[in-house]
Design a protein around this motif. Structure first.
Motif, PDB file in Angstrom:
ATOM      1  N   GLY A  31       0.835  -1.190   0.000  1.00  0.00           N
ATOM      2  CA  GLY A  31       0.000   0.000   0.000  1.00  0.00           C
ATOM      3  C   GLY A  31       0.871   1.241   0.000  1.00  0.00           C
ATOM      4  O   GLY A  31       2.020   1.218   0.440  1.00  0.00           O
ATOM      5  N   GLY A  32       0.344   2.329  -0.507  1.00  0.00           N
ATOM      6  CA  GLY A  32       1.082   3.589  -0.540  1.00  0.00           C
ATOM      7  C   GLY A  32       0.616   4.444  -1.702  1.00  0.00           C
ATOM      8  O   GLY A  32      -0.470   4.242  -2.255  1.00  0.00           O
ATOM      9  N   TRP A  33       1.441   5.390  -2.081  1.00  0.00           N
ATOM     10  CA  TRP A  33       1.126   6.313  -3.172  1.00  0.00           C
ATOM     11  C   TRP A  33       1.580   5.712  -4.494  1.00  0.00           C
ATOM     12  O   TRP A  33       2.711   5.255  -4.624  1.00  0.00           O
ATOM     13  N   TYR A  34       0.673   5.737  -5.460  1.00  0.00           N
ATOM     14  CA  TYR A  34       0.947   5.233  -6.808  1.00  0.00           C
ATOM     15  C   TYR A  34       0.720   6.364  -7.809  1.00  0.00           C
ATOM     16  O   TYR A  34      -0.262   7.084  -7.722  1.00  0.00           O
ATOM     17  N   THR A  35       1.622   6.485  -8.772  1.00  0.00           N
ATOM     18  CA  THR A  35       1.452   7.426  -9.868  1.00  0.00           C
ATOM     19  C   THR A  35       0.619   6.722 -10.938  1.00  0.00           C
ATOM     20  O   THR A  35       0.964   5.622 -11.370  1.00  0.00           O
ATOM     21  N   VAL A  36      -0.495   7.357 -11.340  1.00  0.00           N
ATOM     22  CA  VAL A  36      -1.476   6.712 -12.218  1.00  0.00           C
ATOM     23  C   VAL A  36      -1.774   7.589 -13.433  1.00  0.00           C
ATOM     24  O   VAL A  36      -1.846   8.820 -13.319  1.00  0.00           O
ATOM     25  N   CYS A  37      -1.969   6.941 -14.585  1.00  0.00           N
ATOM     26  CA  CYS A  37      -2.379   7.626 -15.813  1.00  0.00           C
ATOM     27  C   CYS A  37      -3.142   6.632 -16.679  1.00  0.00           C
ATOM     28  O   CYS A  37      -2.837   5.439 -16.681  1.00  0.00           O
ATOM     29  N   GLY A  38      -4.146   7.107 -17.413  1.00  0.00           N
ATOM     30  CA  GLY A  38      -4.908   6.236 -18.299  1.00  0.00           C
ATOM     31  C   GLY A  38      -5.267   6.942 -19.592  1.00  0.00           C
ATOM     32  O   GLY A  38      -5.177   8.159 -19.691  1.00  0.00           O
ATOM     33  N   VAL A  39      -5.687   6.149 -20.584  1.00  0.00           N
ATOM     34  CA  VAL A  39      -6.109   6.704 -21.862  1.00  0.00           C
ATOM     35  C   VAL A  39      -7.301   5.900 -22.388  1.00  0.00           C
ATOM     36  O   VAL A  39      -7.376   4.687 -22.195  1.00  0.00           O
ATOM     37  N   TYR A  40      -8.249   6.612 -22.983  1.00  0.00           N
ATOM     38  CA  TYR A  40      -9.405   6.014 -23.660  1.00  0.00           C
ATOM     39  C   TYR A  40      -9.279   6.386 -25.126  1.00  0.00           C
ATOM     40  O   TYR A  40      -9.155   7.563 -25.468  1.00  0.00           O
TER      41      TYR A  40
END
Length: 178
Positions: free
Chosen positions: A86-95
């Motif tokens: 658990g902790g901080w995650y860097t997230v990015c997504g694309v549609y």
């Protein structure tokens, strides 16, 4: 070595002597720093989205998932934070919707089914295939929390996702810090 939990640094005292157990703990800490949890998932099969409905986007390809947080057969839209990391995650997504000149396209990141403020984007349709990308942001995940990229469109009917060699729907994340 992958799948290591976040370790607690050893607290040294003056009387301590170096042991294999202490050495293994240091090794595991360094290995975790070299190989933290990360995930790359994308679509290899098109998906149809209904009109004006937020839809979690299935990711049937996962070339990077060393901690096993994603399944390509069950709940394929989800990356699940694993026990011990658990902790901080860097997230990015694309549609990436198919081309259509009517309405708007939107994408957002959700955690446990709820949208994350600041991780959404909207674009008017331009008639051609386009990738709508979320901003990149750090999100706190507890073990068992799941992350999804979701698409939305207002073409007036169903609209499929595009599968191109250089552009497709996907989700990327990596462990940032505790």
């Amino acid at each position: 070595m992958t799948g290591l939990p976040v370790t607690t640094p050893y607290s040294w005292s003056v009387a301590d002597t170096f042991t294999a157990s202490i050495g293994n703990g240091i090794r595991d800490q360094l290995t975790f720093l070299q190989k933290p949890p990360n995930f790359v998932g994308y679509q290899g099969v098109t998906q149809s989205l209904g009109n004006q409905v937020w839809t979690p986007l299935g990711l049937d390809q996962a070339p990077t998932d060393p901690y096993g947080g994603h399944s390509t057969t069950t709940n394929t839209s989800r990356y699940v934070c694993q026990s011990g990391v658990g902790g901080w995650y860097t997230v990015c997504g694309v549609y990436t919707p198919n081309g259509n000149s009517t309405g708007f396209r939107a994408v957002r990141i959700q955690v446990n089914g709820a949208p994350v403020p600041g991780l959404g984007a909207y674009l008017p349709s331009m008639g051609a295939e386009l990738g709508v990308v979320t901003p990149t942001k750090d999100v706190f995940l507890n073990p068992g929390d799941y992350v999804e990229v979701c698409g939305w469109q207002s073409s007036g009917g169903s609209l499929g996702t595009a599968i191109d060699p250089d552009m497709r729907t996907g989700l990327w994340l990596r462990y940032s810090h505790a």
